[in-house]
Enzyme design. Structure first.
Site, PDB file in Angstrom:
ATOM      1  N   GLY A  48       0.638  -1.177   0.029  1.00  0.00           N
ATOM      2  CA  GLY A  48       0.051  -0.002   0.003  1.00  0.00           C
ATOM      3  C   GLY A  48       0.685   1.251  -0.091  1.00  0.00           C
ATOM      4  O   GLY A  48       0.405   2.187  -0.411  1.00  0.00           O
ATOM      5  N   GLU A 102       4.177   3.781   6.357  1.00  0.00           N
ATOM      6  CA  GLU A 102       2.709   3.382   6.335  1.00  0.00           C
ATOM      7  C   GLU A 102       1.650   3.845   5.350  1.00  0.00           C
ATOM      8  O   GLU A 102       1.609   5.107   5.626  1.00  0.00           O
ATOM      9  CB  GLU A 102       2.106   2.875   7.526  1.00  0.00           C
ATOM     10  N   ASP A 106      -5.352   2.101  10.839  1.00  0.00           N
ATOM     11  CA  ASP A 106      -6.925   1.893  10.999  1.00  0.00           C
ATOM     12  C   ASP A 106      -7.103   1.740  12.632  1.00  0.00           C
ATOM     13  O   ASP A 106      -6.746   2.221  13.516  1.00  0.00           O
ATOM     14  CB  ASP A 106      -7.179   0.693  10.236  1.00  0.00           C
ATOM     15  N   LYS A 134      -6.972   6.704  10.848  1.00  0.00           N
ATOM     16  CA  LYS A 134      -8.297   7.104  11.084  1.00  0.00           C
ATOM     17  C   LYS A 134      -8.514   7.037  12.821  1.00  0.00           C
ATOM     18  O   LYS A 134      -8.417   5.991  13.516  1.00  0.00           O
ATOM     19  CB  LYS A 134      -9.052   5.822  10.838  1.00  0.00           C
ATOM     20  N   ASP A 162      -5.771  -0.315  -2.108  1.00  0.00           N
ATOM     21  CA  ASP A 162      -6.639  -1.144  -3.103  1.00  0.00           C
ATOM     22  C   ASP A 162      -7.803  -1.561  -2.475  1.00  0.00           C
ATOM     23  O   ASP A 162      -7.973  -1.511  -1.065  1.00  0.00           O
ATOM     24  CB  ASP A 162      -5.888  -2.430  -3.467  1.00  0.00           C
ATOM     25  N   ARG A 168      -5.193   0.909  -6.847  1.00  0.00           N
ATOM     26  CA  ARG A 168      -4.058   1.491  -6.200  1.00  0.00           C
ATOM     27  C   ARG A 168      -3.820   2.602  -7.209  1.00  0.00           C
ATOM     28  O   ARG A 168      -2.776   3.455  -6.700  1.00  0.00           O
ATOM     29  CB  ARG A 168      -3.090   0.286  -6.155  1.00  0.00           C
TER      30      ARG A 168
HETATM   31  P1  5GP Z   1      -4.733  -1.782  11.113  1.00  0.00           P
HETATM   32  O1  5GP Z   1      -3.973  -2.859  11.538  1.00  0.00           O
HETATM   33  O2  5GP Z   1      -4.104  -0.441  11.664  1.00  0.00           O
HETATM   34  O3  5GP Z   1      -6.022  -1.992  11.498  1.00  0.00           O
HETATM   35  O4  5GP Z   1      -4.760  -1.965   9.481  1.00  0.00           O
HETATM   36  C1  5GP Z   1      -3.909  -1.611   8.668  1.00  0.00           C
HETATM   37  C2  5GP Z   1      -3.910  -1.894   7.305  1.00  0.00           C
HETATM   38  O5  5GP Z   1      -5.208  -2.074   6.991  1.00  0.00           O
HETATM   39  C3  5GP Z   1      -3.291  -0.805   6.389  1.00  0.00           C
HETATM   40  O6  5GP Z   1      -1.874  -1.015   6.318  1.00  0.00           O
HETATM   41  C4  5GP Z   1      -4.296  -1.182   5.379  1.00  0.00           C
HETATM   42  O7  5GP Z   1      -3.460  -2.136   4.347  1.00  0.00           O
HETATM   43  C5  5GP Z   1      -5.477  -1.802   5.699  1.00  0.00           C
HETATM   44  N1  5GP Z   1      -6.359  -0.738   5.799  1.00  0.00           N
HETATM   45  C6  5GP Z   1      -6.895   0.008   6.831  1.00  0.00           C
HETATM   46  N2  5GP Z   1      -7.935   0.894   6.451  1.00  0.00           N
HETATM   47  C7  5GP Z   1      -7.982   0.667   5.178  1.00  0.00           C
HETATM   48  C8  5GP Z   1      -8.911   1.461   4.073  1.00  0.00           C
HETATM   49  O8  5GP Z   1      -9.672   2.467   4.325  1.00  0.00           O
HETATM   50  N3  5GP Z   1      -8.711   1.272   2.802  1.00  0.00           N
HETATM   51  C9  5GP Z   1      -7.537   0.314   2.453  1.00  0.00           C
HETATM   52  N4  5GP Z   1      -7.754   0.070   1.128  1.00  0.00           N
HETATM   53  N5  5GP Z   1      -6.966  -0.501   3.295  1.00  0.00           N
HETATM   54  C10 5GP Z   1      -7.101  -0.220   4.652  1.00  0.00           C
HETATM   55 MG    MG Z   2      -0.445  -0.961   5.005  1.00  0.00          MG
END
Ligand code: 5GP
Ligand code: MG
Length: 178
Positions: A48, A102, A106, A134, A162, A168
């Site tokens: 990403g 990164e 999320d 977020k 994606d 992407r």
């Molecule tokens: P976390 O572990 O912080 O919940 O998730 C991180 C990963 O989830 C990010 O690196 C990304 O790959 C994916 N991700 C989280 N939110 C989004 C989003 O809104 N769109 C996309 N495409 N990927 C997301």
């Molecule tokens: Mg990522």
């Protein structure tokens, strides 16, 4: 409003390229100031962050190294919040100033796990640089040193991010509408 179809979903532009680039330059200036004389090692997380990393690094004129890492994809599990192994960690990071690059944070679980993994190799410091965060979705505390923009808790694509492997390759960032 510019819209985009990715597979079965519709998205609308939420962050135009110019707005994002301005914030990328701001963050690049902060890193440039903080990392003078430190020869940082940037570790962008594939897939990403490939576009963000390319744009960010071209705005940082100090001596530095770049080494991409990736998270192993687990087959058969769709659960969110799963912990995935860090792969591609071939560089010796002992005593280095590491900056994880990164795309988006999320829940923060991925980043927390990555910091844990890297910490075991005794770097001089670890900083997180995320293009997007977020804040309302965070489940664990993650120290985020650098962030371009905070966004609402919606699903986005574009600029490296994606939906099911597609989307992407856009210049703007889009939010899911239906
Ligand atoms: P976390 O572990 O912080 O919940 O998730 C991180 C990963 O989830 C990010 O690196 C990304 O790959 C994916 N991700 C989280 N939110 C989004 C989003 O809104 N769109 C996309 N495409 N990927 C997301
Ligand atoms: Mg990522």
């Amino acid at each position: 409003m510019k819209e985009l179809q990715v597979k079965d979903k519709r998205f609308a532009v939420s962050i135009p390229e110019a707005e994002l680039q301005k914030e990328i330059r701001r963050v690049a200036d902060e890193i440039t100031k903080d990392m003078q004389g430190k020869e940082p090692l940037f570790m962008p997380v594939l897939n990403g962050s490939f576009i963000f990393a390319a744009d960010l690094l071209r705005e940082i004129p100090i001596p530095c190294e770049v080494s991409f890492i990736k998270l192993a994809s687990y087959q058969g599990t769709q659960s969110t919040g799963e912990i995935r192994e860090v792969i591609g960690l071939t560089q010796d990071i002992t005593g280095r100033h590491v900056i994880i690059v990164e795309d988006i944070i999320d829940s923060g679980l991925t980043m927390a796990h990555m910091i844990d993994t890297l910490q075991r190799q005794n770097p001089a410091s670890i900083s997180v640089c995320s293009m997007l965060v977020k804040p309302d979705a965070l489940k664990v505390k993650v120290p985020i040193a650098y962030c371009c923009m905070e966004i609402p808790n919606d699903f986005i694509v574009g600029f490296g991010l994606d939906y099911d492997g597609f989307g992407r390759n856009t210049r703007d960032i889009y939010t899911l509408i239906s």
